[in-house]
Motif scaffolding. Structure first.
Motif, short mmCIF file in Angstrom:
data_model
loop_
_atom_site.label_atom_id
_atom_site.label_comp_id
_atom_site.label_asym_id
_atom_site.label_seq_id
_atom_site.Cartn_x
_atom_site.Cartn_y
_atom_site.Cartn_z
N ILE A 7 -1.81 -1.27 8.89
CA ILE A 7 -1.38 0.09 8.56
C ILE A 7 -1.17 0.16 7.06
CG2 ILE A 7 0.22 1.97 9.13
CD1 ILE A 7 -0.94 0.65 11.66
N GLY A 8 -1.99 0.94 6.38
CA GLY A 8 -1.92 1.06 4.92
C GLY A 8 -3.16 0.47 4.29
N TYR A 30 -5.73 1.60 9.32
CA TYR A 30 -5.29 3.00 9.30
C TYR A 30 -4.71 3.31 7.94
CZ TYR A 30 -5.49 2.68 14.41
OH TYR A 30 -5.89 2.51 15.71
N SER A 32 -3.40 6.79 5.67
CA SER A 32 -3.28 8.24 5.48
C SER A 32 -3.64 8.62 4.05
CB SER A 32 -1.85 8.69 5.79
OG SER A 32 -0.99 8.33 4.73
N LYS A 34 -1.72 9.21 1.71
CA LYS A 34 -0.67 10.01 1.06
C LYS A 34 0.17 9.14 0.14
CE LYS A 34 0.22 13.14 4.85
NZ LYS A 34 1.13 13.23 5.98
N THR A 38 -1.94 2.41 -5.20
CA THR A 38 -3.11 1.67 -5.72
C THR A 38 -4.15 2.59 -6.34
OG1 THR A 38 -2.75 0.07 -3.94
CG2 THR A 38 -4.82 -0.10 -5.15
N ALA A 40 -3.80 5.47 -7.63
CA ALA A 40 -3.32 6.18 -8.83
C ALA A 40 -3.20 5.23 -10.02
CB ALA A 40 -1.96 6.80 -8.55
N ALA A 42 -3.94 2.09 -12.75
CA ALA A 42 -5.07 1.51 -13.48
C ALA A 42 -4.40 0.43 -14.27
CB ALA A 42 -5.69 2.52 -14.38
N GLY A 43 -4.48 -0.74 -13.81
CA GLY A 43 -3.42 -1.63 -14.15
C GLY A 43 -3.70 -2.82 -15.01
N ASP A 168 -5.90 8.29 8.80
CA ASP A 168 -4.89 9.07 9.50
C ASP A 168 -3.54 8.37 9.40
OD1 ASP A 168 -3.88 11.13 10.98
OD2 ASP A 168 -5.10 10.77 12.77
N GLU A 169 -2.50 9.17 9.61
CA GLU A 169 -1.15 8.61 9.62
C GLU A 169 -0.80 8.18 11.04
OE1 GLU A 169 1.46 10.82 7.24
OE2 GLU A 169 3.27 10.08 8.24
N GLN A 220 3.70 8.10 -13.16
CA GLN A 220 2.68 8.99 -13.72
C GLN A 220 1.95 8.28 -14.86
OE1 GLN A 220 3.73 13.19 -14.25
NE2 GLN A 220 5.87 12.67 -13.85
N ARG A 301 5.28 4.14 -6.02
CA ARG A 301 5.45 2.69 -5.81
C ARG A 301 6.55 2.45 -4.79
NH1 ARG A 301 6.39 3.50 -11.27
NH2 ARG A 301 4.70 2.95 -12.70
N GLY A 330 2.31 -4.68 -8.48
CA GLY A 330 1.58 -4.87 -7.23
C GLY A 330 0.08 -5.12 -7.38
C1 LIG Z 1 1.01 4.91 -12.09
C2 LIG Z 1 1.07 3.48 -11.63
C3 LIG Z 1 0.73 2.45 -12.51
C4 LIG Z 1 0.76 1.11 -12.10
N1 LIG Z 1 0.41 0.10 -12.98
C5 LIG Z 1 0.41 -1.19 -12.57
C6 LIG Z 1 0.04 -2.24 -13.47
O1 LIG Z 1 -0.26 -1.99 -14.64
N2 LIG Z 1 0.01 -3.53 -13.01
C7 LIG Z 1 0.36 -3.83 -11.73
O2 LIG Z 1 0.31 -5.01 -11.36
N3 LIG Z 1 0.75 -2.86 -10.86
C8 LIG Z 1 0.80 -1.56 -11.26
N4 LIG Z 1 1.22 -0.57 -10.40
C9 LIG Z 1 1.78 -0.96 -9.09
C10 LIG Z 1 0.75 -1.11 -8.00
O3 LIG Z 1 -0.19 -0.06 -8.11
C11 LIG Z 1 1.43 -1.08 -6.62
O4 LIG Z 1 2.52 -1.97 -6.57
C12 LIG Z 1 0.44 -1.49 -5.51
O5 LIG Z 1 -0.76 -0.79 -5.68
C13 LIG Z 1 1.05 -1.24 -4.13
O6 LIG Z 1 0.07 -1.54 -3.17
P1 LIG Z 1 0.40 -1.39 -1.62
O7 LIG Z 1 -0.86 -1.77 -0.91
O8 LIG Z 1 1.66 -2.10 -1.29
O9 LIG Z 1 0.75 0.16 -1.39
P2 LIG Z 1 -0.11 1.48 -1.61
O10 LIG Z 1 -1.18 1.32 -2.59
O11 LIG Z 1 0.87 2.59 -1.84
O12 LIG Z 1 -0.80 1.68 -0.17
C14 LIG Z 1 -0.08 2.01 0.98
C15 LIG Z 1 -0.96 2.94 1.83
O13 LIG Z 1 -0.36 3.08 3.13
C16 LIG Z 1 -0.56 4.42 3.56
N5 LIG Z 1 0.40 4.73 4.63
C17 LIG Z 1 1.76 4.78 4.56
N6 LIG Z 1 2.29 5.05 5.76
C18 LIG Z 1 1.25 5.17 6.61
C19 LIG Z 1 1.17 5.46 8.01
N7 LIG Z 1 2.25 5.66 8.78
N8 LIG Z 1 -0.06 5.51 8.59
C20 LIG Z 1 -1.19 5.31 7.85
N9 LIG Z 1 -1.16 5.04 6.50
C21 LIG Z 1 0.04 4.97 5.91
C22 LIG Z 1 -0.32 5.22 2.29
O14 LIG Z 1 -0.83 6.52 2.39
C23 LIG Z 1 -1.06 4.36 1.26
O15 LIG Z 1 -2.42 4.74 1.18
C24 LIG Z 1 1.18 0.79 -10.77
C25 LIG Z 1 1.51 1.83 -9.89
C26 LIG Z 1 1.46 3.16 -10.30
C27 LIG Z 1 1.82 4.26 -9.33
#
Ligand SMILES: Cc1cc2nc3c(=O)[nH]c(=O)nc-3n(C[C@H](O)[C@H](O)[C@H](O)COP(=O)(O)OP(=O)(O)OC[C@H]3O[C@@H](n4cnc5c(N)ncnc54)[C@H](O)[C@@H]3O)c2cc1C
Length: 368
Positions: A7-8, A30, A32, A34, A38, A40, A42-43, A168-169, A220, A301, A330
Motif C-alpha cells: 500500500i503506497g 495500491y 492513491s 494523494k 516522492t 514532488a 527532486a532530491g 486507488d485508495e 514546497q 512528508r 527519504g
Molecule cells: C519538496 C520535497 C523535497 C524533498 N527533498 C528531499 C531530498 O532532497 N533528499 C531526500 O533524501 N529526501 C527528500 N524529500 C523526502 C522524500 O521525498 C520522502 O521522504 C520520500 O519520498 C517518502 O517516500 P514514501 O514512499 O515513504 O512516501 P510517499 O512518497 O509519500 O508515498 C506514499 C504513497 O502512498 C499513497 N497512499 C497513502 N495512503 C494510501 C492508501 N490508503 N491507499 C493507497 N495509497 C495510499 C500516497 O498517496 C503516496 O502516493 C523531499 C520531500 C519533499 C516533499
C-alpha cells in the motif's frame, strides 16, 4: 504462490515491488497518489556532512547513499533520473574548515564521499556559475535524484514483471490468517501486506488497533525553467532552508520548505516563494532566478518525533509490515529500506534485526 499487497507507491513501495521475488509472490501495488512526497521531490543524496546526532539515522542514510550504486545497476537508472553531480557547501570559512574535517573523518566509513576540496571564491563560481564568488567545500560523491522520473521508470519495470498496479485508495483489515484489502470496486485477501503510505500510516493502522506518532509535513519546492547551461552543475547546500538543485536542460530547483502546521495542505504559497527566493538571493550573481518562469512542486512528508524512519514487521502480527517516517531524507534512505524489506520478505534473512538502523517500534507505534 503467495499474494502480497503493498500500500503506497512512493519510493519505498515502488522500489519494493521491483525487488520482490516474482516466483514466490503475486504482487499488488495500491497507490492513491494523494499528497505523495516522492513525486514532488527532486532530491539531494548527500547525507555525510549532516550534523544530526542520531547515529542510527546516520548509519542508515550513509548506507542508503552507498546503496545507490547497486540501485543504478539493478534498475538501469539513467543520468536523467540519478546523477552523481557533486555537492557544494556554502558557509563562512570557519564552518567550511570544520566541515572539511568532518568529511575527512566520515570518508573512512563512507568512501562514496569521493574527493573533498575547499574551493576559493573564483573556483566556486567556476563550478556553479550562478553563485557569486564565495568560498565553499566541494565533495564529488553528492548526487541528485528526480523522484518523479524514478517512479515512472520503476512503474514500467514493475508492470513488465507482472505487478498489478491499482491507482486507488484502500483500507486494510484482518481476514483469518491473511489481510483484506478494501476499495470501492473490490475486496482482495492477501497473505502479507506492506504499509508504505507515508503519513497516512495513522489512518491505516488505527482500525487495526494501533496508533502511531507519524505526522504530515508540507514541503514546497520551486522549479525555475532557465536558459542557463546547467549541465554538470553540482547541487548546493546554502545556509538556511533554500538549497539549489540544478538539473540538465536549464531546470533549477530551489527548496524545500518544512511546514508542520500546514499538514495536508498542498496549495503553493507566496510566503514560501518569498522565503525561498529571499534566502537564496544573497548567494546569487546577476542571474536572479525570479526573472525566469517557474512552477511549484508540493508534497507531504511523514515525520516522527525524532525525525527518524521506522520499518519492518509488526511484532504479534503475522504478515503485517510497515515503513514510514522518512522525513526529509527519504530519497536517500527509501530505496535501501525497500531492499532490506525485500530481503526479509523473499526469505533471504531469517530474523529482522535492524538495531544498527532504527529504534524499537515502541517509539513509534503503540497498541490502542
Ligand atoms: C519538496 C520535497 C523535497 C524533498 N527533498 C528531499 C531530498 O532532497 N533528499 C531526500 O533524501 N529526501 C527528500 N524529500 C523526502 C522524500 O521525498 C520522502 O521522504 C520520500 O519520498 C517518502 O517516500 P514514501 O514512499 O515513504 O512516501 P510517499 O512518497 O509519500 O508515498 C506514499 C504513497 O502512498 C499513497 N497512499 C497513502 N495512503 C494510501 C492508501 N490508503 N491507499 C493507497 N495509497 C495510499 C500516497 O498517496 C503516496 O502516493 C523531499 C520531500 C519533499 C516533499
Amino acid at each position: 504462490m503467495k499474494k502480497i499487497a503493498v500500500i503506497g507507491g512512493g519510493i519505498i513501495g515502488m522500489t519494493l515491488v521491483n525487488y520482490l521475488d516474482s516466483k514466490q509472490f503475486e504482487v499488488l501495488l495500491y497507490d492513491s497518489g494523494k499528497n505523495q512526497a516522492t513525486g514532488a521531490s527532486a532530491g539531494i543524496i548527500s547525507p555525510w556532512l549532516s550534523k544530526r546526532r542520531n547515529k542510527q539515522w546516520y548509519a542508515l542514510a550513509r548506507d542508503g547513499a552507498a546503496f545507490y550504486e547497486q540501485l543504478v545497476s539493478d534498475f538501469s537508472l539513467t543520468n536523467e533520473i540519478y546523477e552523481k553531480c557533486g555537492t557544494l557547501f556554502v558557509r563562512d570559512q570557519v564552518a567550511l574548515d570544520q566541515l572539511e574535517q568532518l568529511a575527512i573523518e566520515r570518508k573512512e566509513k563512507a568512501p562514496e564521499i569521493g574527493q573533498i576540496r575547499l574551493l576559493n571564491p573564483k573556483e566556486t563560481s567556476e563550478i556553479l556559475p550562478i553563485l557569486r564568488p564565495t568560498p565553499s567545500l566541494y565533495i564529488s560523491g553528492g548526487a541528485r535524484l528526480d523522484g518523479k522520473a524514478y517512479l515512472n521508470h520503476l512503474r514500467k519495470r514493475a508492470l513488465g514483471r507482472g505487478v498489478r498496479i491499482i491507482s486507488d485508495e484502500v483500507k486494510v483489515q484482518k481476514a483469518g490468517n491473511g489481510w483484506e484489502i478494501n476499495r470501492a470496486e473490490e475486496k482482495v485477501v492477501v497473505d502479507k501486506v506492506v504499509l508504505a503510505p507515508g503519513p497516512k500510516l495513522k489512518d491505516l493502522l488505527e482500525p487495526l488497533g494501533y496508533s502511531t506518532a507519524v505526522e504530515p509535513q508540507k514541503g514546497q519546492l520551486i522549479s525555475f525553467s532557465t536558459d542557463l547551461n546547467t549541465n554538470n552543475w553540482p547541487v548546493a547546500f546554502l545556509d538556511g532552508e533554500a538549497d539549489l538543485i540544478p538539473f540538465n536542460k536549464g531546470e533549477i530547483l530551489l527548496g524545500a520548505t518544512h511546514e508542520n502546521e500546514a499538514k495536508w495542505d498542498l496549495r503553493p504559497t507566496k510566503k514560501a516563494f518569498e522565503k525561498l527566493t529571499q534566502g537564496v538571493d544573497r548567494y546569487l550573481n546577476n542571474n536572479s532566478l525570479t526573472d525566469f518562469p517557474y512552477s511549484f512542486r508540493v508534497g507531504t512528508r511523514a515525520y516522527t518525533p525524532d525525525f527518524a524512519p521506522f520499518f519492518g514487521p509488526l511484532k504479534d502480527e503475522v504478515g503485517l509490515i510497515v515503513a514510514s517516517g522518512l522525513g526529509s531524507s527519504g530519497l536517500t534512505t527509501g530505496p535501501y529500506i525497500a531492499f532490506l524489506l525485500s530481503e526479509f520478505l523473499n526469505g533471504k534473512v531469517d530474523e529482522w534485526e535492524m538495531s544498527n538502523y532504527e529504534k524499537d517500534f515502541d517509539h513509534y507505534i503503540t497498541v490502542i
